[in-house]
Design an enzyme around this catalytic site. Structure first.
Site, short mmCIF file in Angstrom:
data_model
loop_
_atom_site.label_atom_id
_atom_site.label_comp_id
_atom_site.label_asym_id
_atom_site.label_seq_id
_atom_site.Cartn_x
_atom_site.Cartn_y
_atom_site.Cartn_z
N HIS A 63 0.78 -1.20 -0.18
CA HIS A 63 0.04 -0.08 0.01
C HIS A 63 0.82 1.35 0.15
O HIS A 63 0.72 2.19 -0.90
CB HIS A 63 -1.00 -0.04 1.14
CG HIS A 63 -1.74 1.27 1.21
ND1 HIS A 63 -3.03 1.15 1.04
CD2 HIS A 63 -1.45 2.54 1.96
CE1 HIS A 63 -3.54 2.40 1.32
NE2 HIS A 63 -2.62 3.14 1.62
N GLU A 64 1.82 1.17 0.92
CA GLU A 64 2.52 2.69 1.20
C GLU A 64 3.61 2.80 -0.07
O GLU A 64 3.78 4.03 -0.42
CB GLU A 64 3.30 2.58 2.45
CG GLU A 64 2.58 2.55 3.54
CD GLU A 64 1.43 3.60 3.65
OE1 GLU A 64 1.59 4.43 3.13
OE2 GLU A 64 0.36 3.33 4.59
N HIS A 75 1.81 4.62 -2.67
CA HIS A 75 1.89 6.11 -2.47
C HIS A 75 3.53 6.51 -2.89
O HIS A 75 3.54 7.76 -3.55
CB HIS A 75 1.79 6.56 -1.08
CG HIS A 75 0.36 6.37 -0.65
ND1 HIS A 75 -0.68 6.89 -1.01
CD2 HIS A 75 -0.22 5.44 0.44
CE1 HIS A 75 -2.02 6.72 -0.53
NE2 HIS A 75 -1.33 5.98 0.47
N GLU A 90 -4.46 7.83 -2.81
CA GLU A 90 -5.28 6.47 -2.37
C GLU A 90 -5.35 5.52 -3.58
O GLU A 90 -5.38 4.43 -3.32
CB GLU A 90 -6.37 6.91 -1.47
CG GLU A 90 -6.74 5.64 -0.66
CD GLU A 90 -5.71 5.40 0.62
OE1 GLU A 90 -4.66 6.41 0.98
OE2 GLU A 90 -5.72 4.62 1.36
#
Lengths: 507, 507
Positions: free
Chosen positions: B267-268, B271, B297
């Site tokens: 997830h990170e 980003h 997101e």
């Protein structure tokens, strides 16, 4: 009574100091991340950012508002309290230095340092002096320009030396190093002829993860407040501080040399406790932090050597190490550890040097810096000069530049004139040790008993009271004089070395 | 042809953007250290420093020099290139927002956030809502004042929602969440009635040090450039970026839940790749970074879910995990991992939620924020409302505030209006997925084949070209429209969820 003018000026200075604090916070954070975490591609942006932050700080320090406020304080000098009088003196000196440096030169220096530091890393990794040499020439040229701006009539190296240790110039260091050399060189020769103690008790591999846990324990054991401390790993151990509540220690861990990590942590912990020990009243003002590089080094060497490598502390230190490495240190005695950690061995790398030959490493750098600043040496000539001086002072052959003139980061950071304070700090520390020992004995708690107990509260209390809490509000010489009741005297350092190594080697 | 006025204005904007970049560098560094390293006693000083740095940034953005330069650009609007036209728009909007916030309010907000964050940490640790409640009331009151300054005639929550996702208000989110709820609630009920897949294949303890090594490998495996990446550990995973060469990922490691770390990193990493993928031409300008929270997101959920939790990628993901935990994952198949990582289980903690019920967690927060901003709820009422909404939306009982209203850091950071973008990002991402799948298929490399190969270059290339490189130069809605060839449509998200979980649970 404070006039309304004075009140306004003080309030204006408070606001400007708060701004400078924010910028200092930013610069220390960026530097910490640069040395412990940043990836390769972060470097160009960081260079721009650091230059920008430094420029903003210069604008505050050198701006008209600061000038006007300091003029008002000057006019009311007689009525100022101790803190404001010290701020007037320190801000005035910093401003007078900075205003002489044109913005263009400051920006050029900041960018040259960023480039030189990256080049130094590559050069050291690849053992290639040629990669670093043009950057060193550039840095030296900028340092010379800086010195000419600060005091055009004075020898440039004298100007730089004064920046790191107020009041010290080549005449002072020449005398100081002559005195130290006259003690250390013959002593090291007698030591070399004596039987060498064994390092077998700390030989072999020590697990890096457990060394990392030991590092944190040691920092807390010597007295760093865990609620103020950030720790990290790096190549070249260092410490830093933002205010009395926020300090940093970076250490390195070599699997096959556990003592390197141990004494790096004790050393950097001494620096960190100095920063953390400054009167919180001075937080977010120009009075925060240590008063000079030499006095800083006095604190770090105090904990590294006068506490850490003492016979009395070897017991508690061994116990701390054995709690992480019980199987490795089974059967080892405090005496074994004491002898191993104090073995004298003329060597190539300053940061790994023994306590006795350490100042000789500093003298090599002092001589090279003299040559660079006077123009006698160009960067291309440094490796040869380095090799000659190591041969002459330490009797060792330098096999490559990685373990030679590329070993230290300082010159890439334009820190020329800094090295001599490392030896001076050892001498300040020895004089403080002498005075502390007398005071503790008079109070019924002999220094060695304190060390042997492992509870260093009385040591920290003495240094905290005489040195740390004053921050930058007292000059280093005045710290020594008021703490010790007499002028700085390098004989204490020489006497200490002769006594310690004479006993250890049965000379 | 650019006039001399325009040239001067652009050069002045470059200099001001360089200064803002230095301040942003400082703020990101301070935030990174705050979340990954700082000790307790650093907090008060950090609060002052951050407030000071933010104030300096506001001075540049809101100052007369910026106003004059933007006026010149505005007068030459027709002749500006794409980049300068975008800077005019983005700087103009940021300036117009910031100039409406008085300095006093900005400073009060900065300090309130610092205090509230410390209080939130203590409150969460001690499971004590009462410690945090007064800080939340203070933050909400300041957010209401902020909204009133920005647009006094508008509903305050609408004003805040617009800050995080331009063009989105309660009317928009009400419709969006109604559509999503109409899909997710009945689907989750059918799933709950079906047989549940086992998580046995990833149960048990996974060594934290090896998980840490796996975390870095996964970030690089999905495509983060190691020469741009700083990684750290924290409680609440996050990422950040300074420019296209310098990005940050913090993850958390739970010994008994290896998947939490795995999907946090994926997830990170999404980003981080967005930040690193912005056109380097935009570095050190207002156009660097992601265009909105929702679009950010979309990237993180793309890599967490549409890549990371897909059937096709389960093979490469299992191989990456097994290289660090061969003995734990012996005999586990990609199908086992796929079913385990997609098990639907209505739960208490948003960041640990499954993909299907995740948007329901967001809706709870959206409803609570509505109540706080309208004044229907005070901070003291939040735990009861939270419990009621979790019962209603997810069918679970909230046993304590630590796993309830204290779980997220956002409100302590005054990030009110931010949560809804988490669900919106999932929906943007599903629409991007649909368009990318069609494009890749047309090009002869079906999406699932790309994932199964483990080489994500085509996925990164598509997102890089359509989304990442534009930075803030395009609004999020325009990004969606140009990437997908049609307006934003939440049906793609609902269709995706129905298809995936329908197949998985054999509905």
């Amino acid at each position: 009574m404070a006039s309304r003018d004075l009140e306004q000026a003080l309030s204006s200075i408070d606001a400007m100091e708060a701004r400078r604090y924010a910028l200092r916070y930013a610069l220390v954070s960026a530097e910490w991340l640069a040395e412990t975490a940043d990836p390769e591609k972060a470097a160009p942006g960081r260079g721009e950012a650091v230059a920008g932050l430094e420029e903003m700080d210069r604008e505050v320090l050198c701006g008209a508002e600061m000038g006007a406020a300091l003029d008002v304080l000057e006019a009311h000098r007689e009525g100022l309290g101790l803190k404001d009088a010290a701020r007037l003196r320190v801000l005035g000196r910093d401003r007078s230095e900075q205003t002489r440096i044109p913005n263009e030169l400051a920006g050029a220096m900041s960018r040259a340092v960023n480039d030189a530091t990256m080049a130094w890393r590559r050069a050291k990794r690849d053992n290639d002096w040629g990669v670093f040499a043009p950057h060193l020439d550039a840095v030296v040229a900028l340092c010379r320009r800086q010195a000419a701006c600060l005091d055009p009539g004075r020898d440039p190296y004298d100007v730089l030396l004064d920046l790191y240790e107020p009041g010290c110039d080549q005449a002072f260091y020449d005398r100081f190093f002559e005195r130290v050399r006259a003690c250390v060189v013959p002593l090291a020769e007698r030591v070399a002829a004596a039987p060498q103690p064994s390092r077998a008790c700390v030989a072999g591999a020590f697990d890096p993860d457990r060394q990392w846990a030991l590092a944190r324990d040691l920092a807390l054991f010597e007295g760093v407040d865990p609620e103020k401390l950030v720790m990290g790993r790096t190549e070249h151990p260092f410490s830093d501080g933002i205010d009395s509540g926020h300090v940093f220690i970076a250490t390195h861990i070599y699997e096959d040399d556990v003592l390197s990590n141990v004494f790096s942590v004790l050393h950097e912990g001494g620096h960190a406790m100095y920063e953390a020990g400054v009167d919180p009243e001075f937080d977010r003002t120009c009075l925060a932090g240590g008063t000079s590089m030499g006095m800083h080094e006095a604190q770090s060497r105090f904990f590294e050597n006068y506490v850490g490598r003492s016979r009395a502390f070897a017991g508690p230190l061994l116990a701390a190490m054995a709690s992480h490495f019980p199987e490795k240190l089974e059967g080892v005695t405090a005496g074994d550890l004491y002898r191993a950690e104090n073995r004298v061995e003329p060597s190539l790398v300053r940061t790994e040097a023994d306590e006795l030959t350490y100042p000789l490493h500093v003298m090599v750098r002092y001589e090279v810096e003299k040559g660079l600043l006077s123009g006698e040496l160009a960067a291309a000539d440094v490796p040869a000069a380095w090799g000659r001086l190591y041969r002459e002072y330490l009797g060792v052959e330098v096999p490559d530049d990685r373990r030679g003139a590329l070993q230290d980061i300082h010159w890439s950071q334009a820190s020329i004139g800094y090295f001599p304070t490392y030896a001076l700090g050892g001498a300040y520390g020895a004089q403080l040790l002498h005075a502390m020992t007398a005071d503790l004995a008079a109070g019924g708690t002999p220094f060695d008993d304190v060390l042997a107990s492992g509870d260093l509260v009385p040591v920290r209390a003495w240094l905290g009271d005489r040195v740390w809490r004053w921050g930058r509000s007292k000059e280093p010489r005045r710290i020594v004089e008021e703490a010790c009741g007499e002028e700085f005297d390098p004989d204490y350092y020489c006497d200490y070395l002769e006594r310690k190594f004479g006993e250890l080697y049965g000379l």
